[in-house]
Write an enzyme that holds these catalytic residues in place. Structure first.
Site, PDB file in Angstrom:
ATOM      1  CG  ASP A 199      -1.702   1.242   1.424  1.00  0.00           C
ATOM      2  OD1 ASP A 199      -1.575   2.154   0.580  1.00  0.00           O
ATOM      3  OD2 ASP A 199      -2.449   1.330   2.420  1.00  0.00           O
ATOM      4  CE  LYS A 225      -4.224   8.926   1.189  1.00  0.00           C
ATOM      5  NZ  LYS A 225      -5.012   9.702   2.131  1.00  0.00           N
ATOM      6  CB  CYS A 363      -8.669   5.437   8.394  1.00  0.00           C
ATOM      7  SG  CYS A 363      -9.909   6.642   7.977  1.00  0.00           S
TER       8      CYS A 363
HETATM    9  N1  C6P Z   1      -5.371   7.968   4.372  1.00  0.00           N
HETATM   10  C1  C6P Z   1      -5.304   9.833   5.916  1.00  0.00           C
HETATM   11  O1  C6P Z   1      -5.736  10.898   6.382  1.00  0.00           O
HETATM   12  P1  C6P Z   1      -8.032   6.366  -0.324  1.00  0.00           P
HETATM   13  O2  C6P Z   1      -9.081   6.793   0.676  1.00  0.00           O
HETATM   14  O3  C6P Z   1      -8.434   5.133  -1.074  1.00  0.00           O
HETATM   15  O4  C6P Z   1      -7.561   7.479  -1.193  1.00  0.00           O
HETATM   16  O5  C6P Z   1      -6.735   5.984   0.546  1.00  0.00           O
HETATM   17  C2  C6P Z   1      -6.845   5.066   1.588  1.00  0.00           C
HETATM   18  C3  C6P Z   1      -5.553   4.921   2.284  1.00  0.00           C
HETATM   19  C4  C6P Z   1      -4.860   3.734   2.156  1.00  0.00           C
HETATM   20  N2  C6P Z   1      -3.669   3.565   2.740  1.00  0.00           N
HETATM   21  C5  C6P Z   1      -3.082   4.515   3.451  1.00  0.00           C
HETATM   22  C6  C6P Z   1      -1.733   4.273   4.049  1.00  0.00           C
HETATM   23  C7  C6P Z   1      -3.738   5.744   3.626  1.00  0.00           C
HETATM   24  O6  C6P Z   1      -3.135   6.701   4.333  1.00  0.00           O
HETATM   25  C8  C6P Z   1      -4.999   5.956   3.038  1.00  0.00           C
HETATM   26  C9  C6P Z   1      -5.741   7.243   3.239  1.00  0.00           C
HETATM   27  C10 C6P Z   1      -5.912   9.291   4.643  1.00  0.00           C
HETATM   28  O7  C6P Z   1      -4.387   9.234   6.437  1.00  0.00           O
HETATM   29  C11 C6P Z   1      -7.403   9.377   4.671  1.00  0.00           C
HETATM   30  S1  C6P Z   1      -8.123   8.271   5.847  1.00  0.00           S
END
Ligand code: C6P
Length: 405
Positions: A199, A225, A363
């Site tokens: 990831d 991001k 999260c």
């Molecule tokens: N973390 C944070 O504030 P998505 O939502 O699919 O774009 O990314 C999910 C996700 C998966 N892995 C990691 C390591 C992440 O940090 C995140 C998203 C954000 O830390 C929003 S919860």
């Protein structure tokens, strides 16, 4: 050397006041801001080229297709993947992990099998595996971590068993900032023929990622991001594995021919891109990659590292503040607790000063459970942040401490 003030001119959103104070945006791990180059690429597409891809013989559709596919090539180059066929556009990291869970792991998962993740995963790299384990009667195993917020790899060899169907681990922890030793972990898993998903959501905005060097089987990330729009991201998968996998979703564009008796699926990567994709998003992602590469990713990484080191030194020296996550290798993220103050109050007081940070469990609730805390306040840096903004962070903490004295 980067000219940060010149770079900041590319980010219109940064030039505003919030609650009467200049905005200090330190919530980049949640979502980063977009340079005009990305905003313009999206606007230009809608102004000049908007049409569906892979479908029309008309000029606009051809231009849209060319731009969409050019972005795929940019992602390939950005990650040093071998082939464009290995790059699947998805909504983001979450969707990519669910795709691998359902399409790669599920068909081969039996009762008693194991899926190995780590204690510091984001929910996106926990819940899809948990769901899968429930469906198949498999077991979710967890690599433990240390009080510094590093992976405790002392039992890693025993955790990789002949029942392990996948190792799924974060490159960089969103809650702690830890950069995990994924290259060594991938090599160890491969000795036992265990496929590995990384990831990379918190890694790609901050460092060069070379997939041929890492040799992982799958790598996922989200565009938003890394200075690109929301709703677009990419899944990398080794071509031979993607070839073998059944599609995840069915619909238009993922087929070569359809009859009621039989459907023949499209070739890679289209087999995994059912329906009209987020064309503008992919184009924006390509523009974000151009932008980052234009500045030089190692330059961006160095500046962010300097910010993190300075912020860590200043905050470590303060009484009544505890940094959560003190791994030797970190990127971008500084999570902290102010004694006697709930992180949500910290976030609110910061906001009154124009400083945007994230507070909560990020999260990553198992991380909070490990440290016995409900939440942290989290500052996360991008290359457009400045040393003055590090000072604003420190001042914010002082302000909270004064108010709660
Ligand atoms: N973390 C944070 O504030 P998505 O939502 O699919 O774009 O990314 C999910 C996700 C998966 N892995 C990691 C390591 C992440 O940090 C995140 C998203 C954000 O830390 C929003 S919860």
């Amino acid at each position: 050397m980067l000219d940060i003030q010149a770079i900041r001119k590319d980010f219109p959103i940064l030039h505003q006041e919030v609650n009467g104070q200049p905005l200090v945006y330190l919530d980049n791990a949640a979502s980063s801001q977009k340079p005009v180059q990305v905003i313009d690429a999206i606007a230009d597409y809608y102004r000049k080229d908007n049409a569906n891809v892979h479908r029309g013989v008309h000029r606009l559709s051809q231009r849209a297709t060319d731009a969409y596919e050019a972005s795929r090539e940019k992602v390939r180059n950005f990650l040093n993947a071998k082939s464009d066929k290995e790059i699947v556009f998805v909504r983001g990291a979450t969707e990519a992990i669910n795709l691998i869970a359902q399409s790669f792991v599920r068909p081969q998962l039996n009762a008693g099998d194991e899926i190995l993740i780590s204690h510091m995963e984001h929910h996106a790299n926990i819940v899809p595996w948990q769901m899968l384990c429930e469906q198949a009667g498999a077991t979710l195993k967890v690599i433990p971590m240390t009080l510094e917020g590093e992976l405790d790899l002392s039992t890693f060899d025993e955790l990789l068993t002949d029942k392990t169907k996948i190792l799924a681990v974060g490159h960089v922890s969103n809650a702690l900032g830890t950069v995990n030793p994924i290259k060594e972990m991938i090599a160890k898993a491969h000795v036992k023929d265990i496929p590995v998903l990384i990831d990379g959501a918190q890694a790609v905005p901050h460092m060069t990622v070379d997939l041929q060097d890492l040799d992982c089987d799958f790598y996922v990330f989200s565009g938003h991001k890394m200075f690109a729009p929301t709703g677009i991201g990419a899944l990398y998968g080794k071509q031979d594995l993607l070839e073998e996998m059944p599609p995840w979703q069915g619909g238009g564009d993922m087929i070569l021919s359809v009859s009621f008796e039989h459907t023949q699926y499209n070739e890679l990567p289209y087999k995994f891109e059912a329906g009209t994709p987020h064309i503008a998003g992919a184009i924006g992602l390509g523009a974000a990659i151009d932008y980052m590469q234009g500045l030089g990713i190692s330059n961006l990484a160095k500046h962010e590292h300097d910010l993190l080191v300075a912020a860590t030194a200043k905050i470590s020296a303060m009484d009544g503040v505890r940094i959560i996550g003190t791994a030797k290798e970190k990127a971008s993220v500084l999570s902290f607790m102010i004694e006697g103050v709930h992180p949500h109050d910290v976030g609110t007081i910061f906001d009154q000063q124009g400083v945007a940070i994230r507070t909560g469990h990020h999260c990553a609730q198992p991380v909070m459970q490990f440290f016995g805390i409900p939440a942290t306040a989290r500052a996360s840096f991008a290359f457009y942040n400045t040393m003055e903004e590090v000072d604003a962070l420190v001042l914010g903490i002082k302000k909270v401490q004064e108010l709660f004295k």
